[in-house]
Design an enzyme around this catalytic site. Structure first.
Site, PDB file in Angstrom:
ATOM      1  N   SER A 216       3.477   1.445  -1.903  1.00 40.24           N
ATOM      2  CA  SER A 216       4.076   1.508  -3.236  1.00 40.24           C
ATOM      3  C   SER A 216       3.771   2.820  -3.920  1.00 40.24           C
ATOM      4  O   SER A 216       2.660   3.333  -3.814  1.00 40.24           O
ATOM      5  CB  SER A 216       3.533   0.385  -4.114  1.00 40.24           C
ATOM      6  OG  SER A 216       4.227  -0.769  -3.842  1.00 40.24           O
ATOM      7  N   GLY A 217       4.737   3.312  -4.650  1.00 40.15           N
ATOM      8  CA  GLY A 217       4.548   4.546  -5.389  1.00 40.15           C
ATOM      9  C   GLY A 217       4.832   5.771  -4.537  1.00 40.15           C
ATOM     10  O   GLY A 217       4.947   6.879  -5.045  1.00 40.15           O
TER      11      GLY A 217
ATOM     12  N   GLY B 142       0.818  -1.213   0.000  1.00 35.42           N
ATOM     13  CA  GLY B 142       0.000   0.000   0.000  1.00 35.42           C
ATOM     14  C   GLY B 142       0.850   1.259   0.000  1.00 35.42           C
ATOM     15  O   GLY B 142       0.375   2.335  -0.316  1.00 35.42           O
TER      16      GLY B 142
HETATM   17  N1  ARG Z   1       4.874  -3.667  -3.418  1.00 36.60           N
HETATM   18  C1  ARG Z   1       4.320  -3.021  -2.284  1.00 36.60           C
HETATM   19  C2  ARG Z   1       3.092  -2.219  -2.702  1.00 36.60           C
HETATM   20  O1  ARG Z   1       2.577  -2.489  -3.768  1.00 36.60           O
HETATM   21  C3  ARG Z   1       5.338  -2.193  -1.565  1.00 36.60           C
HETATM   22  C4  ARG Z   1       6.106  -3.073  -0.729  1.00 36.60           C
HETATM   23  C5  ARG Z   1       7.223  -2.447  -0.028  1.00 36.60           C
HETATM   24  N2  ARG Z   1       7.690  -3.462   0.827  1.00 36.60           N
HETATM   25  C6  ARG Z   1       8.704  -3.352   1.668  1.00 36.60           C
HETATM   26  N3  ARG Z   1       9.004  -4.323   2.431  1.00 36.60           N
HETATM   27  N4  ARG Z   1       9.386  -2.226   1.705  1.00 36.60           N
HETATM   28  O2  ARG Z   1       2.555  -1.439  -1.959  1.00 36.60           O
END
Ligand code: ARG
Length: 575
Positions: free
Chosen positions: A282-283, A280
């Site tokens: 991400s981005g 969540g």
């Molecule tokens: N891929 C995840 C998303 O779509 C972000 C994950 C980040 N994870 C981490 N362990 N830093 O929100």
């Protein structure tokens, strides 16, 4: 009557009233039609508002500060809203270096003025970072399987006093051309906002790195977002933030293995675990503060992936922004005419048949290689453009309805219930060969738009004080009047009446097409208005689902034409 074609269960007549075999079809169509109407009204409002704001801005420029300035600027090239990367002093000292983030610490309101939320169909899905007045940078993987920009909105950062957040539609999504959904290489996307953020609001862009160099390993940087509080945990209700040190490419590689490609990814966090971004987030931003008399936050990473969240030995992975800075600059400064018009742009314009000047402007992209403005090349270009227009129209409805369609599919699968109902609903139906009295109506509908345009294009009286010295004002005024006219049919429907009722769908069973659809006569009502039109409908769950969006578009078009056609007599009478 022609011989019977394949007959769906429950229908005994040659001409099947779908109400008799699938009594819920009109209901399903009605629910979706109502959604489509709401969507149509929203997009009409946006289109009108956009031009109204352009007009207001023009007036403001011509009349000076006495005339109120529109809230958001809608110029092609908006000035950037203030300097980049500045944080409110109140927020600066609140972030603690060692607050635990997976589980996390809440950020004070307004602490991250560039942090935005990306929502798909109203559901928050990813974070994003405002990098210019009209541009948000985010992770490309957020759009895997959901690249239709019409479904996305961006929620801007709230102000320091928790001011109401603004939700902006998305005009265009540009994935990095090298983005690889398997490896997450190039996990970056630029999202162009439909309207730039207002300098008066609280949203501010972050600074982008100027060179390809990055701060050294060990630099404490910040991450922020609404992501999960721990792996598979609930999403945060307020923005959370944390400080994480950048790690060296070697450390990252050792910790995360070959999945980490140092050329496009960096990692940050603690090998001891416990502090990290999560699902969540991400981005969202990884920013490092650039020291100096006026410290600025510079965006060096965009949250991309991780192995679990906050696991020991597994730092979070961020897309390296500095290595993609040329692509970013190129995309954000590209001339609008070099891009295919977005669906938003096409759908916000007047319908193609109504305003040739508008259409020519929007379609210019397709004719850019044509040597002449007339001739085969120009005709082909126009056709291409109109085709895209129609596809956008269909897509805008089809995607909004997907969710309902899925539910409809489930409903359609329940055959025994339907058969029992069928008996109670059977009733005599008219023949398609001799269309009902509404054929005349349909003819009128088809000739509608041209005749009625005049009604809505009444010029407004000039406001006090001549605007002769304000170039560009009159075309804008005319454009606004035309838009209001062409959208009046939907804008004038009071929201409590904004419901579509499909009364019946009569299918001719002898008319099966190669694609498995049947010719059908459809009657629908909106408020006090009734329309009827012929279309194609599927009688099996899969073909029915496929045929619904087009039927809805036709219904919308029929209502629009009917409304416009109704305007004709009064115009003539009044002339
Ligand atoms: N891929 C995840 C998303 O779509 C972000 C994950 C980040 N994870 C981490 N362990 N830093 O929100």
């Amino acid at each position: 009557m022609a011989g019977l074609g394949a007959r769906p269960e429950g229908c005994t007549e040659g001409l099947a009233n779908l109400g008799c075999s699938m009594s819920h079809v009109p209901a399903v169509l009605s629910a979706q039609g109502t959604q489509a109407l709401q969507a149509a009204q929203r997009s009409a409002l946006w289109a009108v508002k956009r031009v109204a704001m352009d007009l207001q801005l023009r007036l403001h420029e011509c009349q000076g500060p006495g005339y109120p300035r529109p809230q958001a600027q809608l110029l092609q090239d908006p000035p950037e809203p203030g300097p980049c990367g500045e944080r409110k002093p109140v927020a600066a000292n609140v972030t603690q270096t060692h607050g635990r983030i997976v589980g996390g610490r809440a950020a004070p309101p307004g602490a991250w003025p560039w942090l935005v939320r990306l929502q798909l169909g109203g559901q928050p899905l990813c974070g994003g970072v405002l990098v210019a007045a009209s541009w948000v940078l985010t992770a490309a993987h957020c759009f895997v399987g959901a690249s239709n920009e019409l479904l996305w909105t961006v929620v801007l950062a709230e102000g320091p006093q928790g001011e109401q957040v603004e939700e902006v539609p998305v005009n265009r999504i540009l994935l990095h051309p090298k983005f690889d959904p398997q490896t997450f290489h190039g996990d970056l996307a630029l999202v162009q906002l439909w309207t730039p953020v207002s300098p008066a609001g609280s949203a501010r862009p972050v600074c982008l790195p100027q060179a390809s160099s990055e701060p050294p390993a060990g630099t404490p940087c910040s991450i922020a977002g609404w992501g999960a509080l721990f792996e598979d945990g609930p999403e945060a209700e307020a923005v959370r933030e944390a400080r994480v040190p950048l790690l060296s490419p070697d450390t990252c590689q050792r910790a995360l293995g070959p999945g980490l490609r140092p050329s496009s990814m960096l990692c940050a966090g603690y090998l001891a675990g416990g502090i990290d971004s999560c699902q969540g987030d991400s981005g969202g931003p990884l920013t490092c503060s650039e020291p100096g008399p006026h410290p600025r936050e510079v965006l060096f990473g965009v949250t991309s992936w991780g192995d679990g969240c906050g696991e020991p030995g597994k730092p979070g992975v961020y897309t390296r922004v500095a290595v993609f800075k040329d692509w970013l600059q190129e995309q954000m400064s590209a001339d609008a005419s070099t891009r295919e018009p977005s669906c938003m742009e096409l759908l916000a314009g007047s319908p193609p048949e109504e305003n040739p000047a508008d259409t020519a402007r929007l379609c210019a992209f397709y004719a850019r290689r044509c040597p002449l403005s007339e001739g085969a090349c120009a005709r082909l270009a126009r056709q291409q453009c109109l085709q895209r227009w129609r596809r956008c129209e269909l897509r805008s409805l089809a995607h909004k309805l997907l969710d309902l369609l899925r539910r409809a599919q489930e409903l359609l699968g329940v055959r025994p219930v339907l058969r029992r109902r069928a008996l109670t609903l059977a009733r005599p139906v008219p023949s398609l060969r001799e269309p009902p009295e509404s054929a005349a109506l349909e003819q009128r509908l088809n000739s509608g738009p041209r005749s009625s345009r005049a009604r809505f294009q009444k010029r407004r009286p000039e406001p006090r004080g001549s605007m002769n010295g304000c170039p560009g004002l009159e075309p804008l005024r005319q454009k606004l009047a035309t838009l209001q006219g062409s959208h009046a049919w939907i804008l004038q429907v009071p929201s409590e009446q904004l419901a579509m009722h499909f009364q019946e769908v009569l299918a001719d069973l002898s008319s099966k097409t190669l694609t498995g659809l049947f010719r059908a006569w459809v009657r629908a009502g909106l408020g006090g208005r009734r329309v009827a039109f012929s279309g194609l409908v599927g009688l099996e769950p899969a073909t029915l689902a496929r045929s619904l969006p087009r039927l809805l578009v036709q219904a919308l078009q029929a209502f629009r034409s009917a409304a416009l056609a109704e305007g004709q007599p009064s115009e003539l009478g009044g002339a």
